[in-house]
Write a protein that holds these residues in place. Structure first.
Motif, mmCIF file in Angstrom:
data_model
loop_
_atom_site.group_PDB
_atom_site.id
_atom_site.type_symbol
_atom_site.label_atom_id
_atom_site.label_comp_id
_atom_site.label_asym_id
_atom_site.label_seq_id
_atom_site.Cartn_x
_atom_site.Cartn_y
_atom_site.Cartn_z
ATOM 1 N N THR A 70 68.129 46.873 22.730
ATOM 2 C CA THR A 70 67.976 48.274 22.306
ATOM 3 C C THR A 70 68.091 48.482 20.794
ATOM 4 O O THR A 70 67.636 49.491 20.281
ATOM 5 C CB THR A 70 69.022 49.178 22.993
ATOM 6 N N THR A 88 80.429 57.392 30.815
ATOM 7 C CA THR A 88 81.323 58.281 31.557
ATOM 8 C C THR A 88 82.511 58.817 30.756
ATOM 9 O O THR A 88 82.706 60.026 30.666
ATOM 10 C CB THR A 88 81.832 57.567 32.826
ATOM 11 N N SER B 86 81.477 45.037 25.928
ATOM 12 C CA SER B 86 80.606 46.164 26.262
ATOM 13 C C SER B 86 80.927 46.841 27.585
ATOM 14 O O SER B 86 80.313 47.849 27.930
ATOM 15 C CB SER B 86 79.140 45.710 26.343
ATOM 16 N N GLY B 168 72.271 44.600 21.220
ATOM 17 C CA GLY B 168 72.324 45.715 22.138
ATOM 18 C C GLY B 168 71.854 45.358 23.529
ATOM 19 O O GLY B 168 70.707 45.606 23.882
ATOM 20 N N ILE B 171 74.289 43.067 29.292
ATOM 21 C CA ILE B 171 74.193 41.876 30.128
ATOM 22 C C ILE B 171 74.588 40.613 29.367
ATOM 23 O O ILE B 171 75.004 39.621 29.965
ATOM 24 C CB ILE B 171 72.772 41.743 30.734
ATOM 25 N N CYS B 172 74.473 40.641 28.041
ATOM 26 C CA CYS B 172 74.820 39.444 27.273
ATOM 27 C C CYS B 172 76.318 39.136 27.306
ATOM 28 O O CYS B 172 76.744 38.091 26.814
ATOM 29 C CB CYS B 172 74.325 39.571 25.838
ATOM 30 N N TRP B 333 78.301 56.264 35.372
ATOM 31 C CA TRP B 333 78.460 54.801 35.363
ATOM 32 C C TRP B 333 77.236 54.126 35.989
ATOM 33 O O TRP B 333 76.740 53.115 35.517
ATOM 34 C CB TRP B 333 79.725 54.389 36.135
ATOM 35 N N GLU B 335 74.191 55.225 36.157
ATOM 36 C CA GLU B 335 73.061 55.271 35.218
ATOM 37 C C GLU B 335 73.167 54.149 34.187
ATOM 38 O O GLU B 335 72.170 53.567 33.770
ATOM 39 C CB GLU B 335 73.033 56.621 34.484
ATOM 40 N N PHE B 336 74.403 53.869 33.792
ATOM 41 C CA PHE B 336 74.636 52.770 32.846
ATOM 42 C C PHE B 336 74.158 51.439 33.429
ATOM 43 O O PHE B 336 73.428 50.679 32.775
ATOM 44 C CB PHE B 336 76.131 52.712 32.489
ATOM 45 N N HIS B 339 70.476 51.229 33.484
ATOM 46 C CA HIS B 339 69.951 51.003 32.139
ATOM 47 C C HIS B 339 70.134 49.557 31.709
ATOM 48 O O HIS B 339 69.296 48.970 31.032
ATOM 49 C CB HIS B 339 70.677 51.946 31.174
ATOM 50 N N GLU B 340 71.246 48.948 32.113
ATOM 51 C CA GLU B 340 71.608 47.619 31.613
ATOM 52 C C GLU B 340 71.190 46.478 32.531
ATOM 53 O O GLU B 340 71.297 45.315 32.146
ATOM 54 C CB GLU B 340 73.113 47.546 31.352
ATOM 55 N N CYS B 342 69.204 43.669 33.823
ATOM 56 C CA CYS B 342 68.225 42.947 33.001
ATOM 57 C C CYS B 342 66.877 42.857 33.699
ATOM 58 O O CYS B 342 65.874 42.500 33.093
ATOM 59 C CB CYS B 342 68.742 41.559 32.647
#
Lengths: 218, 441
Positions: A70, A88, B86, B168, B171-172, B333, B335-336, B339-340, B342
């Motif tokens: 990103t 959150t 993260s 960014g 997953i890393c 959470w 949604e996070f 988004h993440e 991979c």
């Protein structure tokens, strides 16, 4: 590629320094993409071509990597990347409201840049500063314990060309390109600048002292 | 009352706490010299004996991880420090590296010496530029002081350290995705085995350790195994950083022996914010099943938290009071994770997408009773069905919250909307205006 001779020479010199850090050349790709952003303000087609040639990859291979992360921008980015954490914890502590008001104030939404090219807004995921919620990041510097008012003030000051200091970090927020160069692994001499560790960072130490803990030499 | 034990955090309040001088004056780099006088095998044994377990979330014994490396075949082997902090709620490694980067660098040198590594990497998430500045400077200072480079302090041991910034991607933080990313690829997890100990970075034997694990090593070398094992509980030894965030009077980093309870920590942190009560919390980040007031006295060690149905994780205690809508928290959470994800494994990629659709529908008051069951069924189709634990983590807060707060999900369905005033949860005053979230999402 459309880089002029001086730019290309500097890029090649920097790329050589980055590649020298790793036993295998391809590992240099992520820092080199940061380097490209430090010159072009985003991952440009020229930058992709440059990385591909330096690392003996195809442009498609470089693009495939760049689009995964990103922080790599596919369009010219604003001078300041302003991210409001809406994961959150920050969202609940007020981040959602900060986002709403800031987005309305600036007039752009997620991953959009103001017409003057100054501000790119982003809804951030957790930036590891939860003890300072709600958190905002400007060019990856910490703006802790924000309110809608403080966030709007920061953005107004940035757009007015004023120096703005983060709540933890260096004396002022640098430009997107300058910060990208640091992320490519080149020091900018600001490591000793400091705004203080911040109360939450020291909260446990303060509590320990109240319990009678004494700082002892190791 | 359990006493706090500042070890890693002991110098954070000092003037220029991040500098080599401050660190050295407080006794830093003396453990390195002691370690260089020991046999590598004895160092590994000492860390095994200390019972130090990985501080990055999984809790795997650190010394055992080191011991898994195959015998030296003459080729390179690597130490890679996972500094990609993260996980939502987790905020301990960033202040560690910002305030005392040399604790990590010294740990890297000792660990590298123990495992026979001559080139170590620190993979830092890219979104914390001042931390990167401090690490780059600390490494340069360490070279200048002769702690890094060739023939360190006459020991014959050589070590180079590269600090690498990511770009960014949550997953890393998964160790094999981190290795792929460090190799200049998309950060996607690998199928295991082979484990990194056998085929890690550049397919060579590799140890991947969390920042806090590595930074704890100098203190163990310095003060000894018995000092370390005197702290903590039977199978969870030593100290750790407990990160309190959210609706708490004094949020922050509290370094304590493992096994301390939230009740004790809250007392030190001034309690839940005034006028409110604790409703739910995560013991170790958003990937760990949530707890309630019923778990205030659960010892925060690996075994006790596990026995109570969650995981110690990264000791990221996110605290939410009675104003907080659990459906809102869990939706965000989820949604996070969407988004993440991979995208490599179908159950996680598609599953987190559908979980988000269903949760957003419920949160907005357009859900049905059947949706709640559908959530749980979808979780069943994700958990344990992918290469890494990201998808599993996505299901944790959903399954646990439906179990503990099912009536709150039902209230959203019955009332056709969220029964909570979101402004009451914020840490500043404002009056809630409806439906702005949709407009800006």
């Amino acid at each position: 590629m459309t880089y002029d001779e001086t730019t290309l020479a500097q890029l090649a010199e920097d790329a050589a320094a980055i590649i020298a850090r790793y036993p295998v050349k391809r590992s240099a790709l992520l820092p080199m993409l940061h380097l490209v952003q430090s010159v072009d303000g985003f991952v440009s087609p020229d930058g992709i071509q440059f990385c591909a040639e330096q690392l003996e990859l195809t442009a498609a291979e470089v693009s495939a990597v760049a689009t995964f992360y990103t922080q790599y921008k596919r369009r010219p980015n604003g001078e300041y990347q302003v991210g409001v954490c809406t994961n959150t914890l920050c969202a609940v502590m007020g981040g959602d409201r900060i986002w709403d008001e800031l987005s309305e104030h600036v007039g752009v939404g997620h991953d959009e840049t103001t017409e003057d090219g100054q501000i790119t807004l982003e809804r951030l995921e957790c930036n590891a500063a939860c003890d300072y919620a709600p958190v905002m990041m400007v060019n990856w510097e910490f703006f802790d314990n924000q309110t809608p008012e403080s966030a709007k003030q920061v953005v107004d000051d940035l757009r007015a060309g004023k120096d703005v200091a983060p709540t933890r970090g260096p004396a002022k927020v640098c430009s997107f390109k300058q910060v990208s160069r640091v992320l490519a692994g080149f020091e900018d001499g600001r490591a000793d600048e400091d705004q203080g560790a911040g109360a939450p960072t020291l909260a446990g130490l303060a509590a320990a002292k109240e319990q009678g803990w004494k700082e002892a030499a190791k | 009352m359990t006493d706090l034990v500042p070890v890693l955090s002991a110098t954070w309040g000092a003037e220029q706490s991040w500098s080599l001088d401050t660190y050295t004056e407080a006794g830093g780099y003396a453990p390195l010299k002691k370690a260089l006088g020991m046999e590598p095998g004895d160092l590994i044994q000492a860390v095994k004996d200390s019972g130090l377990r990985g501080r990055g979330g999984a809790g795997f014994p650190t010394g055992m991880k080191w011991g898994f490396l195959p015998p030296d075949d003459g080729g390179p082997r690597y130490l890679v420090v996972n500094a990609d902090e993260s996980e939502p709620g987790t905020c301990k490694d960033i202040p560690t590296m910002m305030s005392a980067p040399h604790a990590l660098i010294e740990g890297v040198i000792i660990t590298s010496y123990a495992i026979g590594c001559n080139h170590a990497f620190i993979y830092l998430r890219g979104e914390v530029v001042h931390v990167y500045r401090r690490l780059l400077q600390a490494v340069r200072e360490a070279y200048e002081a002769g702690h890094l480079g060739k023939d360190i302090h006459g020991s014959g041991f050589d070590l180079d350290v590269t600090v690498h910034a990511g770009a960014g991607a949550y997953i890393c933080g998964e160790e094999t995705a981190l290795l792929d990313s460090l190799e200049g690829r998309r950060g996607q997890p690998r199928l295991k085995p082979p484990f990194p100990a056998v085929a890690g970075l550049y397919a060579r034997p590799t140890v991947v350790n969390n920042v806090e694990s590595v930074a704890s090593v100098p203190a163990i070398v310095d003060k000894g195994v018995e000092w370390f094992t005197a702290m903590g509980t039977e199978r969870s030894k030593g100290m750790g950083l407990f990160s309190l965030s959210g609706h708490v009077t004094r949020p922050g980093q509290y370094e304590a022996p493992l096994g301390i309870t939230l009740r004790e920590l809250l007392e030190l942190a001034g309690g839940i914010r005034e006028g409110h009560e604790l409703k739910f919390w995560t013991p170790g980040g958003s990937s760990t099943p949530i707890f309630t007031q019923d778990h205030l006295d659960t010892p925060l060690d690996y075994e006790s938290v596990g026995a109570a149905g969650s995981m110690l994780g990264t000791r990221a205690l996110q605290l939410f009071d009675d104003t907080t809508c659990v459906v809102r928290a869990v939706t965000r959470w989820t949604e996070f994770y969407k988004h993440e994800s991979c995208g490599k494994c179908t159950p996680c990629r598609e599953g987190t997408y559908w979980l988000t659709q269903i949760l957003k529908r419920i949160e907005a008051g357009r859900g049905t009773e059947a949706d709640i069951q559908q959530l749980l069924d979808t979780c069943d189709s994700i958990a344990g069905r992918s290469f890494c634990a990201l998808g599993d983590g996505a299901t944790s807060s959903i399954i646990s919250s439906v179990k503990l707060f099912r009536e709150e999900y039902e209230a959203h369905v019955e009332q056709g909307g969220c029964p909570f005033d979101h402004s009451a949860s914020a840490l500043f005053d404002y009056s809630d205006t409806p439906a702005t979230e949709e407009a800006h999402a």
